[in-house]
Design a protein around this motif. Sequence first.
Motif, mmCIF file in Angstrom:
data_model
loop_
_atom_site.group_PDB
_atom_site.id
_atom_site.type_symbol
_atom_site.label_atom_id
_atom_site.label_comp_id
_atom_site.label_asym_id
_atom_site.label_seq_id
_atom_site.Cartn_x
_atom_site.Cartn_y
_atom_site.Cartn_z
ATOM 1 N N MET A 116 0.839 -1.192 0.000
ATOM 2 C CA MET A 116 0.000 0.000 0.000
ATOM 3 C C MET A 116 0.875 1.242 0.000
ATOM 4 N N GLU A 117 0.341 2.270 -0.597
ATOM 5 C CA GLU A 117 1.056 3.534 -0.606
ATOM 6 C C GLU A 117 0.944 4.211 0.756
ATOM 7 N N ASN A 118 1.868 5.123 1.002
ATOM 8 C CA ASN A 118 1.863 5.846 2.275
ATOM 9 C C ASN A 118 0.581 6.652 2.464
ATOM 10 N N LYS A 119 0.051 7.226 1.377
ATOM 11 C CA LYS A 119 -1.156 8.045 1.535
ATOM 12 C C LYS A 119 -2.361 7.185 1.914
ATOM 13 N N HIS A 120 -2.396 5.924 1.450
ATOM 14 C CA HIS A 120 -3.499 5.033 1.833
ATOM 15 C C HIS A 120 -3.394 4.647 3.306
ATOM 16 N N ILE A 121 -2.175 4.439 3.770
ATOM 17 C CA ILE A 121 -1.977 4.114 5.180
ATOM 18 C C ILE A 121 -2.364 5.297 6.055
ATOM 19 N N LEU A 122 -1.956 6.504 5.652
ATOM 20 C CA LEU A 122 -2.311 7.701 6.416
ATOM 21 C C LEU A 122 -3.815 7.933 6.413
ATOM 22 N N LEU A 123 -4.458 7.681 5.289
ATOM 23 C CA LEU A 123 -5.911 7.831 5.205
ATOM 24 C C LEU A 123 -6.610 6.833 6.121
ATOM 25 N N ALA A 124 -6.123 5.594 6.160
ATOM 26 C CA ALA A 124 -6.706 4.586 7.044
ATOM 27 C C ALA A 124 -6.541 4.981 8.511
ATOM 28 N N ILE A 125 -5.384 5.521 8.862
ATOM 29 C CA ILE A 125 -5.152 5.971 10.233
ATOM 30 C C ILE A 125 -6.061 7.144 10.567
ATOM 31 N N LEU A 126 -6.205 8.078 9.643
ATOM 32 C CA LEU A 126 -7.074 9.236 9.871
ATOM 33 C C LEU A 126 -8.520 8.801 10.067
ATOM 34 N N LEU A 127 -9.008 7.904 9.226
ATOM 35 C CA LEU A 127 -10.389 7.431 9.359
ATOM 36 C C LEU A 127 -10.591 6.672 10.664
ATOM 37 N N THR A 128 -9.596 5.902 11.077
ATOM 38 C CA THR A 128 -9.685 5.195 12.349
ATOM 39 C C THR A 128 -9.791 6.170 13.506
ATOM 40 N N LEU A 129 -9.010 7.235 13.458
ATOM 41 C CA LEU A 129 -9.068 8.248 14.516
ATOM 42 C C LEU A 129 -10.420 8.959 14.537
ATOM 43 N N ILE A 130 -10.930 9.287 13.365
ATOM 44 C CA ILE A 130 -12.227 9.973 13.289
ATOM 45 C C ILE A 130 -13.328 9.080 13.850
ATOM 46 N N TYR A 131 -13.337 7.799 13.455
ATOM 47 C CA TYR A 131 -14.371 6.890 13.935
ATOM 48 C C TYR A 131 -14.259 6.638 15.424
ATOM 49 N N SER A 132 -13.041 6.562 15.948
ATOM 50 C CA SER A 132 -12.889 6.319 17.383
ATOM 51 C C SER A 132 -13.294 7.532 18.207
ATOM 52 N N VAL A 133 -13.058 8.734 17.700
ATOM 53 C CA VAL A 133 -13.473 9.949 18.406
ATOM 54 C C VAL A 133 -14.999 10.048 18.425
ATOM 55 N N CYS A 134 -15.656 9.479 17.422
ATOM 56 C CA CYS A 134 -17.112 9.512 17.348
ATOM 57 C C CYS A 134 -17.737 8.884 18.593
ATOM 58 N N TYR A 135 -17.224 7.758 19.029
ATOM 59 C CA TYR A 135 -17.788 7.084 20.203
ATOM 60 C C TYR A 135 -17.574 7.896 21.476
#
Length: 73
Positions: free
Chosen positions: A1-20
């Motif tokens: 995977m490219e670095n931008k895909h990894i960063l995007l996955a990390i960003l989405l994980t953070l956003i979803y975890s903050v939601c709870y």
Amino acid sequence: MENKHILLAILLTLIYSVCYVMIKAGLAYAPPLLFGGLRTLIAGTALLGWTFIRHERLLPSKTSWKGLLILSF
């Protein structure tokens, strides 16, 4: 995977975890059904606005209705 895909996955994980965390904090200030209704209203308004910005159709094509009906049940 490219670095931008990894960063995007990390960003989405953070956003979803903050939601709870935000849901738990918000429930202290509003009854659960009111809070859920407000969340739904805000999300629906945002999605409807995004649909208008992108100039997409509001209803799916006629060929998709059968599958959507089955999926909804």
